[in-house]
Design an enzyme around this catalytic site. Structure first.
Site, mmCIF file in Angstrom:
data_model
loop_
_atom_site.group_PDB
_atom_site.id
_atom_site.type_symbol
_atom_site.label_atom_id
_atom_site.label_comp_id
_atom_site.label_asym_id
_atom_site.label_seq_id
_atom_site.Cartn_x
_atom_site.Cartn_y
_atom_site.Cartn_z
ATOM 1 N N GLY A 242 3.454 2.699 7.915
ATOM 2 C CA GLY A 242 3.925 2.228 9.179
ATOM 3 C C GLY A 242 4.637 0.832 8.782
ATOM 4 N N ASP A 243 4.221 -0.081 7.792
ATOM 5 C CA ASP A 243 4.804 -1.161 7.352
ATOM 6 C C ASP A 243 6.144 -0.617 6.870
ATOM 7 O OD1 ASP A 243 2.612 -2.537 8.085
ATOM 8 O OD2 ASP A 243 1.854 -2.232 6.126
ATOM 9 N N ALA A 244 6.099 0.510 5.989
ATOM 10 C CA ALA A 244 7.401 0.711 5.316
ATOM 11 C C ALA A 244 8.447 1.300 6.342
ATOM 12 C CB ALA A 244 7.435 2.157 4.371
#
Length: 296
Positions: A242-244
């Protein structure tokens, strides 16, 4: 908390491939883990400005990955991550002022709401872009954190979140709907200081991503985007996906790309990360869009 912003910033920087394109502020201790974070940021071309005077050890997070990478469990020791001070932002205001786009996770509502407010007011006054992640359902369920969410909401130009956070938001706001597109539209049309339409991006793991752009009176854009399939044997670790995704989307925004390409680059970044351990990536990105390889 810092792991998420740090990961998204590193991914964004990796895709931009221009040292110093991104900067990061957070709180760490004076220990080996702080040295590792600073080293990784420097190695990736991120300008990191850490607050180190909180008297606590650098926060850590234990990650357990099971079911061949499909399941994960995280246990965080926040420690210094909870000690950030507004005074550090003021002391490094030149760094913040030089930015054209800001990304803050919802977790920061529990740490330093004054800093979020300062960035929000600056972004609104100067016409810059403030993006924020809903981050976790509890941030919308605990009254004091939800109050902070609402206080900064008028400054936010782009929201990121997943289907669980979206459902929680709808429940707290009493919107009486479970339709992800409707929830995204309601959030996009919530009160805003500027007349610029708000963008809402909701992911659903391997399912379609919903993107809505709207202002208080008009729905400008509403679309679903598929994700990039990953063969089971290639899946290593979904931690950081999700951060990516956020990092890839932000990189697209900074490059002035349309929403379709921002999502495509976000999907590419997430697909790269889930095939590796942790939020890591190869030396150079190779982002393909409509048959064209774009090396930034």
């Amino acid at each position: 908390y810092q792991r998420r912003v740090h990961g998204s910033t590193r991914i964004c920087q990796w895709l931009l491939q221009k040292p110093g394109s991104t900067s990061y502020m957070g709180s760490v201790g004076k220990d080996e883990y702080a040295t590792i974070l600073a080293s990784k940021a420097n190695q990736d071309g991120v300008q990191a400005e850490f607050y180190t005077e909180g008297g606590l050890a650098t926060g850590t997070c234990a990650v357990l990955v099971t079911q061949d990478g499909k399941a994960r469990s995280l246990v965080a020791n926040l420690s210094a991550a909870n000690s950030y001070q507004h005074s550090h932002l003021i002391a490094n205001w030149a760094v913040a002022e030089a930015a054209c786009l800001y990304y803050i996770t919802g977790f920061f509502h529990t740490v330093c709401p004054e800093a979020i407010q300062a960035i929000g007011e600056h972004a609104s006054k100067t016409g810059k872009t403030l993006t924020m992640n809903l981050s976790a359902p509890f941030l919308l369920q605990v009254p004091i954190f939800f109050e902070r969410f609402q206080s900064v909401q008028p400054y936010v130009d782009v929201y990121f979140g997943n289907e669980t956070e979206a459902a929680t938001l709808a429940e707290v706001m009493k919107w009486d709907t479970k339709d992800l597109k409707v929830i995204a539209q309601r959030l996009a049309q919530s009160p805003k200081h500027s007349c610029r339409p708000r963008t809402v991006v909701f992911t659903q793991g391997s399912e379609n991503t919903v993107v809505v752009v709207a202002d208080s009176t008009r729905l400008w854009y509403c679309e679903e985007f598929g994700t990039i399939p990953c063969n089971p044997e290639e899946l290593i670790d979904t931690n950081g996906a999700g951060d990516a995704f956020v990092g890839g989307f932000l990189a697209g925004m900074m490059q002035g790309r349309p929403i379709t390409e921002c999502v495509a680059q976000a999907n590419y970044a997430a697909n790269v990360v889930i095939k590796r351990s942790g939020c890591s990536f190869p030396p150079l990105p190779s982002f393909k869009y409509r048959g064209t390889t774009v090396r930034c």
